[in-house]
Motif scaffolding. Structure first.
Motif, PDB file in Angstrom:
ATOM      1  N   LEU A  16      33.887  30.403  34.770  1.00 45.23           N
ATOM      2  CA  LEU A  16      33.437  31.649  34.159  1.00 45.23           C
ATOM      3  C   LEU A  16      34.138  31.856  32.825  1.00 45.23           C
ATOM      4  O   LEU A  16      35.342  31.631  32.707  1.00 45.23           O
ATOM      5  N   VAL A  17      33.382  32.299  31.821  1.00 43.67           N
ATOM      6  CA  VAL A  17      33.915  32.444  30.466  1.00 43.67           C
ATOM      7  C   VAL A  17      33.610  33.849  29.948  1.00 43.67           C
ATOM      8  O   VAL A  17      32.461  34.300  29.988  1.00 43.67           O
ATOM      9  N   GLY A  18      34.647  34.536  29.484  1.00 43.58           N
ATOM     10  CA  GLY A  18      34.466  35.868  28.928  1.00 43.58           C
ATOM     11  C   GLY A  18      35.185  36.015  27.604  1.00 43.58           C
ATOM     12  O   GLY A  18      36.131  35.278  27.309  1.00 43.58           O
ATOM     13  N   VAL A  19      34.743  36.977  26.800  1.00 47.60           N
ATOM     14  CA  VAL A  19      35.390  37.275  25.522  1.00 47.60           C
ATOM     15  C   VAL A  19      35.875  38.725  25.558  1.00 47.60           C
ATOM     16  O   VAL A  19      35.087  39.649  25.796  1.00 47.60           O
ATOM     17  N   SER A  20      37.187  38.897  25.346  1.00 43.82           N
ATOM     18  CA  SER A  20      37.777  40.233  25.318  1.00 43.82           C
ATOM     19  C   SER A  20      37.911  40.697  23.877  1.00 43.82           C
ATOM     20  O   SER A  20      38.565  40.040  23.065  1.00 43.82           O
ATOM     21  N   LEU A  21      37.265  41.821  23.573  1.00 47.67           N
ATOM     22  CA  LEU A  21      37.247  42.312  22.191  1.00 47.67           C
ATOM     23  C   LEU A  21      38.345  43.341  21.921  1.00 47.67           C
ATOM     24  O   LEU A  21      38.578  43.706  20.776  1.00 47.67           O
ATOM     25  N   SER A  22      38.983  43.823  22.992  1.00 47.22           N
ATOM     26  CA  SER A  22      40.108  44.756  22.817  1.00 47.22           C
ATOM     27  C   SER A  22      40.951  44.742  24.081  1.00 47.22           C
ATOM     28  O   SER A  22      40.497  44.297  25.145  1.00 47.22           O
ATOM     29  N   GLU A  23      42.174  45.241  23.980  1.00 41.37           N
ATOM     30  CA  GLU A  23      43.059  45.269  25.139  1.00 41.37           C
ATOM     31  C   GLU A  23      42.587  46.270  26.189  1.00 41.37           C
ATOM     32  O   GLU A  23      42.950  46.172  27.356  1.00 41.37           O
ATOM     33  N   GLN A  24      41.772  47.232  25.774  1.00 41.17           N
ATOM     34  CA  GLN A  24      41.341  48.280  26.696  1.00 41.17           C
ATOM     35  C   GLN A  24      40.046  47.954  27.425  1.00 41.17           C
ATOM     36  O   GLN A  24      39.604  48.729  28.276  1.00 41.17           O
ATOM     37  N   ASP A  25      39.398  46.833  27.094  1.00 41.37           N
ATOM     38  CA  ASP A  25      38.101  46.576  27.727  1.00 41.37           C
ATOM     39  C   ASP A  25      38.273  46.094  29.174  1.00 41.37           C
ATOM     40  O   ASP A  25      39.386  45.884  29.657  1.00 41.37           O
ATOM     41  N   ASP A  26      37.144  45.920  29.856  1.00 36.95           N
ATOM     42  CA  ASP A  26      37.166  45.580  31.278  1.00 36.95           C
ATOM     43  C   ASP A  26      36.717  44.140  31.523  1.00 36.95           C
ATOM     44  O   ASP A  26      36.058  43.849  32.527  1.00 36.95           O
ATOM     45  N   THR A  27      37.078  43.240  30.616  1.00 37.41           N
ATOM     46  CA  THR A  27      36.614  41.850  30.722  1.00 37.41           C
ATOM     47  C   THR A  27      37.032  41.197  32.033  1.00 37.41           C
ATOM     48  O   THR A  27      36.235  40.495  32.674  1.00 37.41           O
ATOM     49  N   MET A  28      38.281  41.426  32.464  1.00 35.84           N
ATOM     50  CA  MET A  28      38.753  40.808  33.704  1.00 35.84           C
ATOM     51  C   MET A  28      37.948  41.306  34.903  1.00 35.84           C
ATOM     52  O   MET A  28      37.514  40.519  35.748  1.00 35.84           O
ATOM     53  N   GLN A  29      37.729  42.630  34.976  1.00 33.39           N
ATOM     54  CA  GLN A  29      36.934  43.184  36.084  1.00 33.39           C
ATOM     55  C   GLN A  29      35.496  42.673  36.035  1.00 33.39           C
ATOM     56  O   GLN A  29      34.891  42.400  37.071  1.00 33.39           O
ATOM     57  N   SER A  30      34.979  42.540  34.806  1.00 35.98           N
ATOM     58  CA  SER A  30      33.614  42.048  34.654  1.00 35.98           C
ATOM     59  C   SER A  30      33.502  40.600  35.135  1.00 35.98           C
ATOM     60  O   SER A  30      32.512  40.210  35.767  1.00 35.98           O
ATOM     61  N   LEU A  31      34.540  39.786  34.858  1.00 36.72           N
ATOM     62  CA  LEU A  31      34.534  38.392  35.331  1.00 36.72           C
ATOM     63  C   LEU A  31      34.649  38.324  36.855  1.00 36.72           C
ATOM     64  O   LEU A  31      34.037  37.462  37.492  1.00 36.72           O
ATOM     65  N   GLU A  32      35.431  39.222  37.447  1.00 41.57           N
ATOM     66  CA  GLU A  32      35.539  39.257  38.915  1.00 41.57           C
ATOM     67  C   GLU A  32      34.171  39.583  39.519  1.00 41.57           C
ATOM     68  O   GLU A  32      33.783  39.020  40.542  1.00 41.57           O
ATOM     69  N   GLU A  33      33.467  40.493  38.889  1.00 41.25           N
ATOM     70  CA  GLU A  33      32.118  40.828  39.349  1.00 41.25           C
ATOM     71  C   GLU A  33      31.170  39.645  39.146  1.00 41.25           C
ATOM     72  O   GLU A  33      30.324  39.353  40.007  1.00 41.25           O
ATOM     73  N   LEU A  34      31.336  38.947  38.013  1.00 40.64           N
ATOM     74  CA  LEU A  34      30.522  37.762  37.751  1.00 40.64           C
ATOM     75  C   LEU A  34      30.778  36.687  38.803  1.00 40.64           C
ATOM     76  O   LEU A  34      29.863  35.950  39.195  1.00 40.64           O
TER      77      LEU A  34
END
Length: 426
Positions: A16-34
């Motif tokens: 799984l590959v994600g891009v985090s655009l800020s420290e406050q975003d939810d990229t990690m949670q979004s990847l867990e959902e992915l």
């Protein structure tokens, strides 16, 4: 006789590959959902990669350094492909395939694949195929070789699986045909809604984030018997069932498709007629997974989706579900809701309170009456019992005294016709 060899579909191993655009975003949670989405689609997640960037790379989604890291990881982990957490442009998908020499998927493709495997009604299949074709329409170039090399898997199932070989003209023609079929479905749905409206039976739409327990709640309340699994998008096709409340009033409950982060716009467009069940409902039942620490974000996504569907000015009961599963009950507050109730649809804890709350909301939409009906007009009580809430019924010498709440639509039909009888609207 030799032993039979059972051939099964090889499980895809994905990174799984994600891009985090800020420290406050939810990229990690979004990847867990992915990860859960990939598992639902039948793939095994063998790694996760997040790149911190100011913006997504327009050509390859991630930068050159991460591309090399991904190449190495694919070889080390024996992965069959990658899944990016955002919808990729056709150029990004093609460039990634060329660079990595592996199957490249995105979040949208995985969700479409799940929907394709879950659609069971003709309407659901039309909607899914339409969404698939719109997604594939701009991505045909380069897909043929990639799909033949990788032997199917996620993104190659469902009603639209044979359409990959179609040229753009044929896909455009098929989309036009499906749009016509969908218009017929929409007309049929509008006729059904009109019939419901004439029946004066109130409708409650059950909405919520995917896997919040909407189907379990419908089963608990009505014995609907629909599929309810601990999976994302366990049910896809909407189901409507009748519920008789403790006051003996009838109400229709409609289960809608679950919402999720980054719900593909193709799906929102294709499923608009289904999702709009909430728009025409008298009441919204918003089901929330109280055991999920991300429930505040999930609630925000549900309200954002409802706003996009123009579902406004409806009374909302937020139902904090899965109390039996929650080790810690998070702050069960919802400032958008008119009422909140804590329940467990599985153990039926809190269900009586929920039913009382539904009755209270419906009561606010009715007119209170106190009438003395002559015995020759006793038939009007059947209308009150069916569509209203009968609170008191007393048989007297000169008629039947009734205290009740009735919908405005039937108020004129239940008035007392004799001029010398009381007929007071409170």
């Amino acid at each position: 006789m030799g032993n039979m060899i059972e051939l099964g579909r090889k499980t895809e191993r994905v990174i799984l590959v994600g891009v985090s655009l800020s420290e406050q975003d939810d990229t990690m949670q979004s990847l867990e959902e992915l990860k859960d989405l990939a598992a639902t689609a039948g793939a095994e997640t063998v790694g996760m990669v997040i790149q911190n960037r100011e913006q997504i790379h327009p050509g390859t989604y991630v930068g050159k350094g991460k591309l090399q890291e991904l190449k190495d990881l694919i070889w080390e982990l024996e992965a069959t492909g990658i899944v990016c957490d955002d919808e990729l442009s056709p150029a990004q998908m093609k460039n990634l395939q060329d660079e990595l020499d592996a199957k490249v998927m995105d979040r949208t493709l995985v969700i479409l694949d799940i929907f394709a495997s879950r659609a069971s009604t003709s309407e659901g299949k039309i909607q899914v195929e339409l969404a698939q074709l719109k997604y594939q329409q701009t991505r045909l170039t380069g897909w043929g070789t990639a799909m033949s090399r990788l032997g199917g898997g996620i993104g190659t199932r469902g009603p639209g699986e044979k359409k990959l070989e179609m040229d753009r003209r044929l896909i455009k023609s098929r989309i036009a045909q499906l749009n016509r079929e969908l218009k017929d479905v929409k007309r049929h749905r509008e006729v059904t809604r009109e019939q419901r409206s004439k029946s004066h039976v109130p409708v409650a739409a059950i909405v919520g984030y995917t896997n919040a327990g909407k189907s379990t709640l419908l089963n608990t309340l009505t014995g609907a018997g629909i599929l309810a699994e601990d999976k994302l998008f366990a049910t896809l096709d909407p189901t409507t069932r009748e519920l008789k409340l403790p006051s003996r009033q009838e109400i229709l409950l409609t289960d809608t498709v679950g919402f999720i982060r980054k719900l593909p716009h193709h799906l929102i467009d294709a499923f608009r007629s289904t999702l709009e069940e909430a728009k025409y409902a008298d009441l919204i039942l918003h089901v929330v997974d109280a055991s999920n620490p991300q429930m505040d974000e999930q609630m925000y996504i549900v309200y954002e989706t409802l706003q996009n569907l123009e579902v406004t000015d409806k009374p909302v009961i937020t139902i904090f579900n899965k109390l039996d599963k929650a080790e810690h009950i998070w702050n069960t507050r919802d400032f958008h809701a008119d009422y909140t109730v804590n329940i467990s649809a599985k153990t039926q804890e809190g269900i009586p309170e929920l039913l009382k709350t539904i009755e209270a909301v419906l009561r606010q939409q009715k007119i209170a009456i106190e009438n003395l009906y002559p015995y020759q007009e006793a038939g009007k009580l059947q209308l009150i019992r069916k569509y209203g809430e009968l609170q008191e019924e007393e048989y007297r010498e000169d008629g039947i005294f009734v205290r009740a709440y009735v919908p405005t639509e039937i108020y004129d039909k239940v008035t007392v016709s004799r001029g010398d009888s009381p007929n007071n609207r409170l």
